[in-house]
Design an enzyme around this catalytic site. Structure first.
Site, PDB file in Angstrom:
ATOM      1  N   CYS A  38      46.371  48.562  39.582  1.00  0.00           N
ATOM      2  CA  CYS A  38      46.575  47.149  38.842  1.00  0.00           C
ATOM      3  C   CYS A  38      45.312  46.882  38.174  1.00  0.00           C
ATOM      4  CB  CYS A  38      47.119  46.306  39.291  1.00  0.00           C
ATOM      5  SG  CYS A  38      46.180  45.530  40.785  1.00  0.00           S
TER       6      CYS A  38
ATOM      7  N   GLU B 177      55.814  49.811  38.751  1.00  0.00           N
ATOM      8  CA  GLU B 177      55.306  48.424  39.112  1.00  0.00           C
ATOM      9  C   GLU B 177      53.855  48.133  38.646  1.00  0.00           C
ATOM     10  OE1 GLU B 177      53.793  45.258  42.068  1.00  0.00           O
ATOM     11  OE2 GLU B 177      53.298  47.561  41.656  1.00  0.00           O
TER      12      GLU B 177
ATOM     13  N   ARG C 227      55.144  35.675  42.707  1.00  0.00           N
ATOM     14  CA  ARG C 227      54.370  36.821  42.654  1.00  0.00           C
ATOM     15  C   ARG C 227      54.908  37.562  41.641  1.00  0.00           C
ATOM     16  NH1 ARG C 227      51.293  39.848  46.228  1.00  0.00           N
ATOM     17  NH2 ARG C 227      51.494  42.019  45.725  1.00  0.00           N
TER      18      ARG C 227
ATOM     19  N   ARG D  47      55.497  40.195  38.915  1.00  0.00           N
ATOM     20  CA  ARG D  47      55.012  41.672  38.551  1.00  0.00           C
ATOM     21  C   ARG D  47      55.795  42.306  37.377  1.00  0.00           C
ATOM     22  NH1 ARG D  47      51.441  40.116  41.040  1.00  0.00           N
ATOM     23  NH2 ARG D  47      50.419  41.255  43.008  1.00  0.00           N
TER      24      ARG D  47
END
Length: 479
Positions: free
Chosen positions: A134, A174, A218, A220
């Site tokens: 990421c 993801e 959270r 994502r």
């Protein structure tokens, strides 16, 4: 006689969070609730896990690979859905140790750097899973995206593997929320996957555990893909997977005040109690809040902006560079100065009592983010971070991160504030109760902060597989 949810979880071999969910859903007869705690009849039987049986019967006998595997969040979700891990890849040595500790059957198939993997050395598989790095997209990094020469190109390594495996039927990717902020990034992903004969999600799917009743914020980005020729043509008609096609609505559940306590353990080691100085500062700011008589503080409190002991406003403002401040910061400075002037007598004594002017900067800042919903500091979630001490409603925890910034709660049994334990943070990531960790707590927090939420991946995987024609995993659809 009754036992606690914690005791029931050990007796039945499931997580405490799962026991709590079964209580809420009325799946366990004659349970009772006192405050935020559930109590289960000692002779109660474990309810059948219908979710697991139905899913495994439908999706058995598929193979997946787990790229940038971390400690195995994807692996848990795919195995729950009936999958077999053919190969995993992870570069971090500590993560590899944890992965091998939990998935011993994959040890020989766990490889290192993805860049060193020849796609042709991987056997045939059905599902490609990847929580690819990421850093190129994260706010904490330079946000160079695919222009990051070291990490941005790892997406193309995924494409190389797909090129070597035309039999792949599904893709589950993801990444951080920021990936969706630049259309350039999304256009690249869309273009590359569509070139390879996949229908993918028309837009980035942005989900948080809190969307599903799991008490953690959270966000994502999830990218799902299905090979064009195995799709259910009655559902997928125009080249994309639409959010409505996934039927996620039935899984959505809003978090309520108090849900944050559902992931807590009952008996926790004293080593998780926070240092005495930190606890004193939490109580000091609680005394400040009550002493000023302000039930709701709608702005961050900055002690250094009070101008303690200074009568002249102009001197205070000039000393802090008021003229060069952005408008939002000027507003907060004025509010802090006004708060001090209106409560000068109390604040001067408070500052002297706790020697606040000589404290480190993070102890000089405070935020009350509970509104009127919470009145007692013991009922708050606490964070101690560089931006100060923050009190939040006990609805959901802030996002777990790779750096150590563990949320703090009041332990009524110990009568002290303490950090969440690694097991409790694992509950926030929906890791199963039997998952094993090794290494220091710092290592465990970091690994969980970098991990994926298992429940979200279970839901997305099942929803994605349901978009295929029947029989996709019995060998009839191989290409």
């Amino acid at each position: 006689m009754f036992i606690t949810a914690k005791e029931a979880s050990k007796k039945w071999g499931i997580s405490e969070a799962r026991v709590t969910t079964l209580c809420k859903e009325g799946r366990i007869p004659n349970v009772t609730k006192k405050g935020n705690r559930w109590f289960i009849p000692i002779n109660a039987n474990k309810p059948a896990d219908l979710r697991c049986y139905k899913v495994k019967e439908k999706f058995a006998h598929f193979k997946f690979i787990d790229l940038f595997a971390g400690i195995g969040g994807f692996h848990q979700a795919m195995r729950y859905l009936g999958g077999e891990c053919l190969m995993a890849a992870e570069i971090n040595e500590e993560c590899i140790k944890t992965y091998n500790l939990n998935f011993k059957t994959i040890e020989k198939q766990l490889r290192g750097d993805v860049n060193n993997i020849d796609p042709l050395t991987i056997g045939p598989f059905d599902v490609l899973c990847a929580g690819f790095p990421c850093q190129p997209f994260s706010k904490a990094g330079a946000q160079q995206g695919f222009h990051d020469k070291k990490r941005g190109n790892l997406f193309y390594k995924i494409m190389d593997i797909l090129d070597g495996h035309p039999e792949v039927k599904f893709i589950i990717l993801e990444n951080v929320r920021n990936l969706a902020d630049k259309s350039e990034n999304w256009d690249i992903i869309t273009s590359e996957l569509m070139k390879r004969n996949f229908y993918i999600t028309e837009e980035p799917i942005i989900l948080s555990p809190s969307d599903f009743g799991i008490p953690q914020i959270r966000e994502r980005v999830y990218i799902l893909g299905i090979r064009k020729d195995i799709r259910n043509e009655e559902i997928l008609t125009n080249g994309f997977i639409h959010i409505d096609d996934l039927k996620l609505d039935k899984h959505f559940k809003q978090c309520q005040i108090g849900d944050a306590w559902s992931i807590l353990e009952i008996n926790v080691d004293d080593s998780y109690i926070i240092p005495e100085e930190q606890e004193e500062m939490i109580y000091a700011w609680d005394e400040f809040r009550r002493g000023t008589g302000i039930q709701v503080i709608g702005f961050p409190i900055w002690l250094d902006s009070f101008g303690v002991g200074i009568e002249n406003d102009e001197i205070v403002f000039n000393s802090q560079g008021y003229d060069e401040m952005p408008a939002w910061k000027k507003k907060f400075l004025l509010l802090n100065r006004k708060l001090y002037i209106n409560n000068k007598e109390f604040i001067d004594k408070w500052v002297q009592r706790y020697d606040m002017m000589n404290k480190i900067k993070l102890y000089k800042k405070f935020e009350w983010n509970c509104g009127k919903d919470v009145t007692n500091i013991h009922d708050c979630l606490i964070q101690i971070r560089q931006s100060g001490i923050r009190a939040k409603r006990p609805t959901f925890y802030p996002s777990l991160v790779a750096i150590i910034n563990t949320p703090i709660i009041w332990d009524r049994k110990k009568q002290h504030f303490r950090k969440l334990t690694p097991r409790e943070t694992a509950n926030l990531q929906s890791f199963h109760a039997g998952f094993k960790f090794q290494g220091t707590d710092a290592t465990k927090y970091r690994q969980l902060g970098n991990s994926v939420n298992v429940r979200i991946l279970k839901i997305l995987g099942k929803s994605l597989f349901n978009l295929a024609n029947k029989g996709w995993n019995d060998g009839k659809n191989e290409k």
